[in-house]
Motif scaffolding. Structure first.
Motif, PDB file in Angstrom:
ATOM      1  N   GLN A 168       1.999   7.724 -16.059  1.00  0.00           N
ATOM      2  CA  GLN A 168       1.289   7.088 -14.913  1.00  0.00           C
ATOM      3  C   GLN A 168       1.138   5.782 -14.923  1.00  0.00           C
ATOM      4  O   GLN A 168       1.405   4.922 -13.985  1.00  0.00           O
ATOM      5  CB  GLN A 168      -0.218   7.697 -14.956  1.00  0.00           C
ATOM      6  N   GLN A 169       1.186   4.925 -16.046  1.00  0.00           N
ATOM      7  CA  GLN A 169       0.983   3.627 -16.097  1.00  0.00           C
ATOM      8  C   GLN A 169       2.441   3.083 -15.856  1.00  0.00           C
ATOM      9  O   GLN A 169       2.619   2.133 -15.067  1.00  0.00           O
ATOM     10  CB  GLN A 169       0.636   3.219 -17.856  1.00  0.00           C
ATOM     11  N   GLN A 170       3.487   3.626 -16.346  1.00  0.00           N
ATOM     12  CA  GLN A 170       4.941   3.294 -15.926  1.00  0.00           C
ATOM     13  C   GLN A 170       5.145   3.375 -14.718  1.00  0.00           C
ATOM     14  O   GLN A 170       5.818   2.552 -14.050  1.00  0.00           O
ATOM     15  CB  GLN A 170       5.873   3.993 -16.800  1.00  0.00           C
ATOM     16  N   SER A 171       4.660   4.751 -14.051  1.00  0.00           N
ATOM     17  CA  SER A 171       4.853   4.836 -12.610  1.00  0.00           C
ATOM     18  C   SER A 171       4.173   3.697 -11.850  1.00  0.00           C
ATOM     19  O   SER A 171       4.692   3.074 -10.798  1.00  0.00           O
ATOM     20  CB  SER A 171       4.386   6.154 -12.063  1.00  0.00           C
TER      21      SER A 171
ATOM     22  N   ALA B  90       5.235   9.948 -10.414  1.00  0.00           N
ATOM     23  CA  ALA B  90       3.487   9.863 -10.622  1.00  0.00           C
ATOM     24  C   ALA B  90       2.755  11.231 -10.216  1.00  0.00           C
ATOM     25  O   ALA B  90       1.803  11.559 -10.840  1.00  0.00           O
ATOM     26  CB  ALA B  90       3.088   8.740  -9.696  1.00  0.00           C
ATOM     27  N   SER B  91       3.250  11.924  -9.090  1.00  0.00           N
ATOM     28  CA  SER B  91       2.680  13.139  -8.915  1.00  0.00           C
ATOM     29  C   SER B  91       2.930  14.123 -10.150  1.00  0.00           C
ATOM     30  O   SER B  91       2.205  14.795 -10.601  1.00  0.00           O
ATOM     31  CB  SER B  91       3.412  13.727  -7.601  1.00  0.00           C
ATOM     32  N   ILE B  92       4.141  14.141 -10.831  1.00  0.00           N
ATOM     33  CA  ILE B  92       4.428  14.855 -12.199  1.00  0.00           C
ATOM     34  C   ILE B  92       3.438  14.637 -13.039  1.00  0.00           C
ATOM     35  O   ILE B  92       2.892  15.359 -14.028  1.00  0.00           O
ATOM     36  CB  ILE B  92       6.024  14.804 -12.474  1.00  0.00           C
ATOM     37  N   ALA B  93       3.131  13.116 -13.155  1.00  0.00           N
ATOM     38  CA  ALA B  93       2.431  12.690 -14.388  1.00  0.00           C
ATOM     39  C   ALA B  93       1.133  13.195 -14.104  1.00  0.00           C
ATOM     40  O   ALA B  93       0.478  13.625 -14.867  1.00  0.00           O
ATOM     41  CB  ALA B  93       2.635  11.232 -14.655  1.00  0.00           C
ATOM     42  N   SER B  94       0.802  13.256 -12.795  1.00  0.00           N
ATOM     43  CA  SER B  94      -0.803  13.628 -12.651  1.00  0.00           C
ATOM     44  C   SER B  94      -1.020  15.317 -12.892  1.00  0.00           C
ATOM     45  O   SER B  94      -1.835  15.383 -13.406  1.00  0.00           O
ATOM     46  CB  SER B  94      -1.064  13.436 -11.111  1.00  0.00           C
ATOM     47  N   GLN B  95       0.088  15.918 -12.698  1.00  0.00           N
ATOM     48  CA  GLN B  95      -0.020  17.572 -12.909  1.00  0.00           C
ATOM     49  C   GLN B  95       0.016  17.761 -14.410  1.00  0.00           C
ATOM     50  O   GLN B  95      -0.623  18.559 -15.027  1.00  0.00           O
ATOM     51  CB  GLN B  95       1.394  18.131 -11.961  1.00  0.00           C
ATOM     52  N   THR B  96       0.880  16.938 -15.181  1.00  0.00           N
ATOM     53  CA  THR B  96       0.718  16.929 -16.481  1.00  0.00           C
ATOM     54  C   THR B  96      -0.399  16.699 -17.172  1.00  0.00           C
ATOM     55  O   THR B  96      -0.659  17.332 -18.283  1.00  0.00           O
ATOM     56  CB  THR B  96       2.084  16.021 -17.074  1.00  0.00           C
TER      57      THR B  96
END
Length: 714
Positions: free
Chosen positions: A566-569, A524-530
């Motif tokens: 993010q949705q999948q996370s 989730a953190s990686i998705a937010s940064q992406t």
């Protein structure tokens, strides 16, 4: 008495004449004919209405549809006239000369406009859209829809609208102008009063006072209406109405051609009729005509009312005619009724006859009545002749009945004396039999007591033996139960150990679930940064302009990938939380199962000890039951000896009872015979008395019959 009866009969007959007898044949025939005529007439009227109304509706719908065709043809003729004028003007040499100045062309067209009242303005626009207004102002018309369509080589009509130049309500007709080489060098525009369509609608009448509506299928607005304000405001009817009217409006705006009836109420009564069709001739106009049903159906409604009034008069006239015919036809039956009433009033004149004047069924009824009167006269004459013979026979019967009654009374007295003597003898025999029966009853009671004692001893012995067998079965069952409890305790211990292993596995799964949750948080953190990176990339691509368009697409895809991650996370996080909650539930259930296994093991141990105590007690019970069985066998032997002696006493007493019974039966037979004789004599006496009463009643009846027969005149 006779006169009083006659008065009552006359009163009843007069009251019957005054009252309306609804059950009479006349009333029923008249009522039946009236109902039949009413049903037939009104059914015929209803069928005529049901047949005529749909046919008339269809005819009116087709007529209204034809009216819309005529309106469309008139509009097309009007439009064609204007286009013909414009085409004639476009063929003028100065207009089709591409080298002629626009000013000269405008001046020529102004001269034509002044000589005609059909146009507000006539103007020429070159292929760049430059032309002159009616005030002489040079204007660029290149953005106007009538220029853009005509310059492409099409004839065009612009719906009535407020002119952006003058503010007037106007319509625009435009055609392309070709040079000698058939090349388009400009357009010719005619400005017409926008109220022309509304004036045309006001002049055209549908039905009595209704008017058509002209709408644009493209915009859905009203462009022609009796009330010109609706056209100026551009009234929109699409989706502003409800029900069938809205369906018809939408059908018209969709370019359909048909007619429709509007109904209302629970009986679906037609109230409005409409027809619609497109105008055509290069326009997107449609005509909608609507008129009240009463404009076309008033004559038919009046005809239906008159028809039902005529039917009502037919029913009344039919009723009167039937009444006259039935009254004349039933007159012979009335004569029959009067003659029968005359016989019933007391005169009883059977010599009367009714004259027959008709040869129909009623005449046959009158002839039958005359034959019946003649037959009845013959019968009554014979009855009168037999009356005196019946009186003499009644007197002789009464004398004989009195002699018979006296003889029967003497016989009854002798039978009563003999019955008293036999009753005294029977009482003595009954007392002797009672004493002997009492002795026999005591012996039988003693025998029954001994028999019951023997049966009780046998039953007790059998019960004790059965109890011993049951005790053995219980001992075997208790031993098997003890073995089963031992095995159950062993299985419980093994189950408890297996449950401990399951608890350890669940703890390992819970630890692994926590590790998955940590990994998901990292995703989730990686998705937010992406996502943040994608936003920055999109901003930089916007700054770069055209050069950054390709990079902008990549940034969008990265942003979408980030949102998906993010949705999948979030979905994975929810599932992990659900798994964790399930694991916690399993842990709680496992702990409760462990406690339950321990409680079961404790209870099994207590039950095993209780079974062992039961086994020891059943062994002691088996030894005591054996001692009781031996004592019962000794008691059964003594009872058999006593029972043999009681049987010998019973046989001797039966011989005595047999002799006493014979004597009692003989005495009873004698007493019964005397009772039967006394009852027979009493019945004979009662019959004689009844016969005497019947003889008296018969004499009275003969007298009354004679009085009634004497009333008949034969």
């Amino acid at each position: 008495m006779k006169g009083k009866k006659e008065k009552n009969i006359k009163k009843e007959s007069s009251s019957e004449k005054k009252a309306i007898n609804i059950s009479s044949l006349k009333f029923r025939i008249i009522l039946f004919v009236i109902i039949l005529v009413t049903i037939g007439t009104f059914t015929l009227g209803a069928i005529s209405k049901r047949t005529a109304v749909p046919a008339l509706e269809t005819s009116i719908g087709q007529t209204l549809e034809q009216a819309t065709d005529n309106i469309a043809n008139k509009l097309n003729a009007h439009n064609e006239k204007i286009f013909n004028i414009l085409n004639s003007l476009a063929s003028i040499s100065i207009i089709c000369d591409e080298n002629a100045p626009v000013e000269e062309k405008a001046f020529t067209l102004d001269k034509v406009k002044e000589s005609s009242n059909d146009f507000i303005n006539l103007t020429f626009c070159d292929k760049n859209g430059i032309g002159y207004t009616h005030t002489g102002a040079k204007t660029d018309f290149s953005q106007r829809p009538y220029f853009q369509n005509a310059i492409k080589g099409n004839n065009f009509i612009l719906d009535p609208s407020l002119s952006p130049v003058t503010g007037d309500f106007a319509m625009f007709y435009s055609i392309p102008v070709h040079n000698r080489n058939n090349e388009i060098i400009g357009i010719l525009v005619a400005v017409v009063d926008g109220s022309a369509l509304s004036n045309f609608c006001a002049e055209t009448v549908i039905g009595k006072e209704s008017h058509p509506i002209i709408m644009s299928m493209k915009t859905g607005k009203t462009i022609g209406d009796e009330k010109i304000s609706y056209a100026q405001e551009g009234q929109i009817l699409r989706d502003t109405t409800t029900g069938e009217f809205n369906e018809a409006i939408n059908a018209a705006l969709n370019g359909e051609k048909s007619y429709k009836f509007f109904y209302e109420g629970s009986h679906r009564k037609c109230t409005v009729i409409s027809a619609y069709r497109p105008v055509g001739f290069g326009t997107d106009w449609t005509i909608f005509c609507m008129a009240p049903r009463s404009d076309y159906f008033k004559v038919m409604d009046n005809m239906i009312i008159k028809m039902f009034l005529a039917a009502f008069l037919i029913v009344i006239i039919s009723g009167l005619l039937v009444y006259i015919v039935i009254t004349a036809g039933l007159k012979p039956l009335i004569d029959v009724k009067d003659t029968i009433n005359g016989i019933a009033t007391g005169n009883a004149d059977l010599t009367k006859r009714i004259s027959v004047k008709t040869k129909d069924e009623i005449g046959d009824v009158v002839k039958g009545f005359n034959k019946f009167s003649e037959k009845l006269q013959t019968i009554i004459t014979g009855v009168k002749n037999s009356k005196n013979d019946l009186i003499n026979v009644g007197s002789d019967l009464q004398a004989s009945t009195q002699d018979t009654t006296a003889s029967i009374s003497q016989i009854l007295s002798n039978i009563d004396d003999m019955h008293k003597q036999i009753s005294l003898q029977n009482n003595s025999v009954q007392e002797t039999a009672g004493a002997v029966n009492e002795i026999a009853s005591n012996i039988e009671s003693f025998d029954r007591m001994i028999t019951q004692q023997a049966e009780s001893v046998s039953q007790a012995s059998a019960a004790v033996e059965e109890m011993i067998g049951n005790i053995s079965s219980v001992n075997n069952s208790v031993e098997k139960m003890a073995e089963s409890f031992e095995q159950l305790r062993s299985n419980t211990h093994i189950g408890f150990e297996k449950l401990q292993d399951v608890n350890e596995k669940i703890d390992q799964i819970e630890a692994q679930s926590d590790m998955l949750q940590e990994a998901n948080d990292a995703i989730a953190s990686i998705a937010s940064q992406t996502n943040l990176l994608a936003m920055n990339a999109a901003i930089e691509a916007a700054h770069a302009g055209e050069a950054g368009k390709g990079f902008s697409v990549v940034a969008d895809e990265i942003g979408k990938l980030s949102e998906t991650s993010q949705q999948q996370s979030m979905s994975i996080s929810e599932q992990l939380n659900n798994i964790k909650e399930s694991i916690n539930s399993v842990v709680d259930a496992s702990e409760q199962s462990s406690v339950a296994f321990q409680a079961v093991a404790t209870k099994i141990k207590e039950t095993d000890e209780l079974v062992r105590h039961i086994k020891a007690a059943m062994q002691e019970q088996n030894e005591g039951s054996s001692q009781i069985t031996n004592a019962l066998h000794s008691m059964n032997d003594s009872t058999i000896e006593v029972r043999t002696a009681a049987s010998e006493m019973t046989e001797g007493n039966k011989a005595i009872l047999k002799e006493v019974s014979h004597l009692q039966e003989a005495s009873g037979h004698m007493s019964n015979s005397m009772n039967e004789m006394a009852q027979g004599a009493r019945k004979i006496n009662e019959t004689g008395q009844a016969l005497s009463g019947i003889s008296s009643k018969m004499t009275t009846s003969i007298d009354e019959i004679g009085n009634q027969i004497d009333q008949f005149k034969v």
